[in-house]
Write a protein that holds these residues in place. Sequence first.
Motif, PDB file in Angstrom:
ATOM      1  N   GLU A 296      33.781 -35.625  46.561  1.00  0.00           N
ATOM      2  CA  GLU A 296      34.122 -34.278  46.124  1.00  0.00           C
ATOM      3  C   GLU A 296      35.450 -34.249  45.373  1.00  0.00           C
ATOM      4  O   GLU A 296      36.400 -34.950  45.743  1.00  0.00           O
ATOM      5  CB  GLU A 296      34.212 -33.329  47.322  1.00  0.00           C
ATOM      6  CG  GLU A 296      32.865 -33.059  47.982  1.00  0.00           C
ATOM      7  CD  GLU A 296      32.984 -32.082  49.123  1.00  0.00           C
ATOM      8  OE1 GLU A 296      32.030 -31.294  49.323  1.00  0.00           O
ATOM      9  OE2 GLU A 296      34.019 -32.098  49.833  1.00  0.00           O
ATOM     10  N   ALA A 297      35.484 -33.427  44.331  1.00  0.00           N
ATOM     11  CA  ALA A 297      36.701 -33.230  43.549  1.00  0.00           C
ATOM     12  C   ALA A 297      37.303 -31.870  43.893  1.00  0.00           C
ATOM     13  O   ALA A 297      36.634 -30.997  44.448  1.00  0.00           O
ATOM     14  CB  ALA A 297      36.379 -33.294  42.064  1.00  0.00           C
ATOM     15  N   VAL A 298      38.566 -31.697  43.559  1.00  0.00           N
ATOM     16  CA  VAL A 298      39.220 -30.395  43.711  1.00  0.00           C
ATOM     17  C   VAL A 298      39.338 -29.773  42.326  1.00  0.00           C
ATOM     18  O   VAL A 298      39.850 -30.410  41.389  1.00  0.00           O
ATOM     19  CB  VAL A 298      40.602 -30.526  44.368  1.00  0.00           C
ATOM     20  CG1 VAL A 298      41.253 -29.147  44.496  1.00  0.00           C
ATOM     21  CG2 VAL A 298      40.484 -31.185  45.736  1.00  0.00           C
ATOM     22  N   ILE A 299      38.851 -28.542  42.205  1.00  0.00           N
ATOM     23  CA  ILE A 299      38.798 -27.852  40.919  1.00  0.00           C
ATOM     24  C   ILE A 299      39.682 -26.619  40.967  1.00  0.00           C
ATOM     25  O   ILE A 299      39.640 -25.848  41.932  1.00  0.00           O
ATOM     26  CB  ILE A 299      37.362 -27.390  40.580  1.00  0.00           C
ATOM     27  CG1 ILE A 299      36.347 -28.508  40.855  1.00  0.00           C
ATOM     28  CG2 ILE A 299      37.281 -26.894  39.143  1.00  0.00           C
ATOM     29  CD1 ILE A 299      36.594 -29.763  40.091  1.00  0.00           C
ATOM     30  N   GLN A 300      40.469 -26.431  39.929  1.00  0.00           N
ATOM     31  CA  GLN A 300      41.205 -25.176  39.769  1.00  0.00           C
ATOM     32  C   GLN A 300      40.336 -24.266  38.905  1.00  0.00           C
ATOM     33  O   GLN A 300      40.104 -24.543  37.728  1.00  0.00           O
ATOM     34  CB  GLN A 300      42.560 -25.408  39.102  1.00  0.00           C
ATOM     35  CG  GLN A 300      43.388 -24.145  38.978  1.00  0.00           C
ATOM     36  CD  GLN A 300      44.810 -24.408  38.491  1.00  0.00           C
ATOM     37  OE1 GLN A 300      45.125 -25.525  38.070  1.00  0.00           O
ATOM     38  NE2 GLN A 300      45.649 -23.404  38.555  1.00  0.00           N
TER      39      GLN A 300
ATOM     40  N   GLY B 203      30.250 -16.227  44.572  1.00  0.00           N
ATOM     41  CA  GLY B 203      30.409 -16.807  43.247  1.00  0.00           C
ATOM     42  C   GLY B 203      29.756 -18.143  43.010  1.00  0.00           C
ATOM     43  O   GLY B 203      29.913 -19.068  43.801  1.00  0.00           O
ATOM     44  N   HIS B 204      29.019 -18.225  41.890  1.00  0.00           N
ATOM     45  CA  HIS B 204      28.430 -19.505  41.468  1.00  0.00           C
ATOM     46  C   HIS B 204      28.515 -19.712  39.958  1.00  0.00           C
ATOM     47  O   HIS B 204      28.198 -20.782  39.472  1.00  0.00           O
ATOM     48  CB  HIS B 204      26.955 -19.602  41.911  1.00  0.00           C
ATOM     49  CG  HIS B 204      26.105 -18.461  41.413  1.00  0.00           C
ATOM     50  ND1 HIS B 204      25.884 -17.332  42.155  1.00  0.00           N
ATOM     51  CD2 HIS B 204      25.442 -18.286  40.254  1.00  0.00           C
ATOM     52  CE1 HIS B 204      25.102 -16.511  41.480  1.00  0.00           C
ATOM     53  NE2 HIS B 204      24.831 -17.064  40.312  1.00  0.00           N
ATOM     54  N   GLU B 205      28.963 -18.694  39.214  1.00  0.00           N
ATOM     55  CA  GLU B 205      29.121 -18.830  37.755  1.00  0.00           C
ATOM     56  C   GLU B 205      30.577 -19.142  37.464  1.00  0.00           C
ATOM     57  O   GLU B 205      31.365 -18.245  37.163  1.00  0.00           O
ATOM     58  CB  GLU B 205      28.707 -17.541  37.051  1.00  0.00           C
ATOM     59  CG  GLU B 205      27.282 -17.105  37.282  1.00  0.00           C
ATOM     60  CD  GLU B 205      26.956 -15.793  36.575  1.00  0.00           C
ATOM     61  OE1 GLU B 205      27.799 -15.309  35.781  1.00  0.00           O
ATOM     62  OE2 GLU B 205      25.878 -15.243  36.812  1.00  0.00           O
ATOM     63  N   VAL B 206      30.975 -20.399  37.551  1.00  0.00           N
ATOM     64  CA  VAL B 206      32.400 -20.718  37.447  1.00  0.00           C
ATOM     65  C   VAL B 206      32.665 -21.891  36.502  1.00  0.00           C
ATOM     66  O   VAL B 206      31.824 -22.772  36.315  1.00  0.00           O
ATOM     67  CB  VAL B 206      33.001 -21.050  38.835  1.00  0.00           C
ATOM     68  CG1 VAL B 206      32.996 -19.815  39.737  1.00  0.00           C
ATOM     69  CG2 VAL B 206      32.266 -22.201  39.496  1.00  0.00           C
ATOM     70  N   VAL B 207      33.879 -21.872  35.934  1.00  0.00           N
ATOM     71  CA  VAL B 207      34.397 -22.973  35.129  1.00  0.00           C
ATOM     72  C   VAL B 207      35.854 -23.189  35.513  1.00  0.00           C
ATOM     73  O   VAL B 207      36.528 -22.266  35.997  1.00  0.00           O
ATOM     74  CB  VAL B 207      34.288 -22.693  33.612  1.00  0.00           C
ATOM     75  CG1 VAL B 207      32.845 -22.662  33.157  1.00  0.00           C
ATOM     76  CG2 VAL B 207      34.989 -21.378  33.263  1.00  0.00           C
ATOM     77  N   GLY B 208      36.336 -24.393  35.313  1.00  0.00           N
ATOM     78  CA  GLY B 208      37.719 -24.669  35.683  1.00  0.00           C
ATOM     79  C   GLY B 208      38.149 -26.053  35.245  1.00  0.00           C
ATOM     80  O   GLY B 208      37.536 -26.667  34.360  1.00  0.00           O
ATOM     81  N   THR B 209      39.196 -26.572  35.886  1.00  0.00           N
ATOM     82  CA  THR B 209      39.776 -27.866  35.532  1.00  0.00           C
ATOM     83  C   THR B 209      39.914 -28.729  36.781  1.00  0.00           C
ATOM     84  O   THR B 209      40.375 -28.252  37.829  1.00  0.00           O
ATOM     85  CB  THR B 209      41.157 -27.683  34.889  1.00  0.00           C
ATOM     86  OG1 THR B 209      41.036 -26.844  33.741  1.00  0.00           O
ATOM     87  CG2 THR B 209      41.745 -29.027  34.466  1.00  0.00           C
ATOM     88  N   VAL B 210      39.514 -29.980  36.671  1.00  0.00           N
ATOM     89  CA  VAL B 210      39.654 -30.919  37.785  1.00  0.00           C
ATOM     90  C   VAL B 210      41.147 -31.202  37.985  1.00  0.00           C
ATOM     91  O   VAL B 210      41.847 -31.595  37.047  1.00  0.00           O
ATOM     92  CB  VAL B 210      38.910 -32.234  37.500  1.00  0.00           C
ATOM     93  CG1 VAL B 210      39.130 -33.243  38.634  1.00  0.00           C
ATOM     94  CG2 VAL B 210      37.415 -31.975  37.304  1.00  0.00           C
TER      95      VAL B 210
ATOM     96  N   GLY C 156      42.300 -33.352  35.063  1.00  0.00           N
ATOM     97  CA  GLY C 156      42.647 -32.823  33.752  1.00  0.00           C
ATOM     98  C   GLY C 156      41.446 -32.444  32.911  1.00  0.00           C
ATOM     99  O   GLY C 156      41.602 -31.851  31.846  1.00  0.00           O
ATOM    100  N   THR C 157      40.233 -32.768  33.380  1.00  0.00           N
ATOM    101  CA  THR C 157      39.018 -32.482  32.626  1.00  0.00           C
ATOM    102  C   THR C 157      38.556 -31.043  32.862  1.00  0.00           C
ATOM    103  O   THR C 157      38.441 -30.595  34.008  1.00  0.00           O
ATOM    104  CB  THR C 157      37.878 -33.430  33.036  1.00  0.00           C
ATOM    105  OG1 THR C 157      38.298 -34.782  32.872  1.00  0.00           O
ATOM    106  CG2 THR C 157      36.633 -33.180  32.199  1.00  0.00           C
TER     107      THR C 157
ATOM    108  N   ALA D  71      37.352 -18.659  43.875  1.00  0.00           N
ATOM    109  CA  ALA D  71      38.634 -18.980  44.498  1.00  0.00           C
ATOM    110  C   ALA D  71      39.511 -19.672  43.474  1.00  0.00           C
ATOM    111  O   ALA D  71      39.007 -20.225  42.479  1.00  0.00           O
ATOM    112  CB  ALA D  71      38.430 -19.876  45.720  1.00  0.00           C
ATOM    113  N   GLU D  72      40.804 -19.639  43.711  1.00  0.00           N
ATOM    114  CA  GLU D  72      41.712 -20.321  42.788  1.00  0.00           C
ATOM    115  C   GLU D  72      41.466 -21.825  42.788  1.00  0.00           C
ATOM    116  O   GLU D  72      41.569 -22.487  41.754  1.00  0.00           O
ATOM    117  CB  GLU D  72      43.158 -20.006  43.162  1.00  0.00           C
ATOM    118  CG  GLU D  72      43.572 -18.577  42.857  1.00  0.00           C
ATOM    119  CD  GLU D  72      45.024 -18.321  43.205  1.00  0.00           C
ATOM    120  OE1 GLU D  72      45.494 -18.868  44.228  1.00  0.00           O
ATOM    121  OE2 GLU D  72      45.698 -17.603  42.451  1.00  0.00           O
ATOM    122  N   PHE D  73      41.154 -22.367  43.966  1.00  0.00           N
ATOM    123  CA  PHE D  73      40.872 -23.796  44.101  1.00  0.00           C
ATOM    124  C   PHE D  73      39.639 -23.967  44.986  1.00  0.00           C
ATOM    125  O   PHE D  73      39.475 -23.244  45.975  1.00  0.00           O
ATOM    126  CB  PHE D  73      42.058 -24.551  44.729  1.00  0.00           C
ATOM    127  CG  PHE D  73      43.316 -24.483  43.916  1.00  0.00           C
ATOM    128  CD1 PHE D  73      43.580 -25.446  42.938  1.00  0.00           C
ATOM    129  CD2 PHE D  73      44.240 -23.461  44.112  1.00  0.00           C
ATOM    130  CE1 PHE D  73      44.737 -25.373  42.175  1.00  0.00           C
ATOM    131  CE2 PHE D  73      45.405 -23.388  43.359  1.00  0.00           C
ATOM    132  CZ  PHE D  73      45.648 -24.345  42.378  1.00  0.00           C
TER     133      PHE D  73
END
Length: 347
Positions: free
Chosen positions: A34-38, A69-76, A89-90, A134-136
Amino acid sequence: MTSAAPAETLAVTIHAQDDLRVESIPLAAPAADEAVIQIAFGGVCGSDLHYWSHGAAGESILKAPMILGHEVVGTVIQQAADGTGPVAGTAVAVHPATPGGTEPRWPEDRPNLSPGCTYLGSAARFPHTEGAFAEFVTLPSRMLRALPSSLTLRDAALVEPASVAWHAVSRAGDVRGKRALVIGAGPIGALIVAVLKRAGASEIVAVDMFAGPLAIARQVGATETLHATDVDAIAAVDADIVFESSGSYRGLESAVRGATRGGRVVMVGLLPSGQQPALISLAITRELELVGSFRFSDEIDEVIAALADGSLVVAPIVTHEFAASDAHEAFAVAKDSENSGKVLLRF
């Protein structure tokens, strides 16, 4: 570019009917894969609204507090420890499904139909599947899709619902040169219009109860719009393919009446559970094909590419953007389908 993951995160949670909260909660520790996403943006979906308004989405009944929520985008900000998935950074979009289960059987090439499939922000199973407003968030690396540099996170915010629309259009077969009818011009219906235009449909008629959604449908490709009460005009469309995206039996009735003989009706809008009235006799005598469409499989990759190259135009569908701290106002606006399209939360 790895950043330290915080111990807590601000999240939009649902505790019961009419009990929506913006609160600080512990951030789940990531497993090896698992990754952490912002999270940057999240789109408010009809299912999110149902949990808020009714404490349930169809037969998925809320039994405990859950992140929506399930429609999300962010940065690893932290890659999965096992080295899988995008690096820190992706920019990423999220595929919210986890296929699973073996019984009852299902086609192996259609994982969206797997009986044990879970979805982010869903109360279909217990314990519930936490969402990503969520923020993260910590998410399996297999859910993450890297975004090309030409596509901003804001522009990618509709990747998930656009994938639902893309899947629906694929269920119609080759639409090039065809006359299409779309019943219900909310966000999914409007996205279907946009995908149809990109796929080469020659005529696209959109139907809705309200002028606002119809105006959006015209901006993304509808060649004609009709009011939902104009039953004679809808029946006269004589469409090769029809998409029912209103989620009502009256919409399905309009879809059947508006289809040409030998045409295909793709049922996208999720009708309430239980028996529903339907014009089956007319579907039989016209030899209509009634086809279901549920979520999506791998179309998300094609959607990302089409958004990145500009061939899929969806920007007019987003009508409002709110800070996550203003989630209550955002949900109220999203519920007002007459005056809003897709509403985004900004994290």
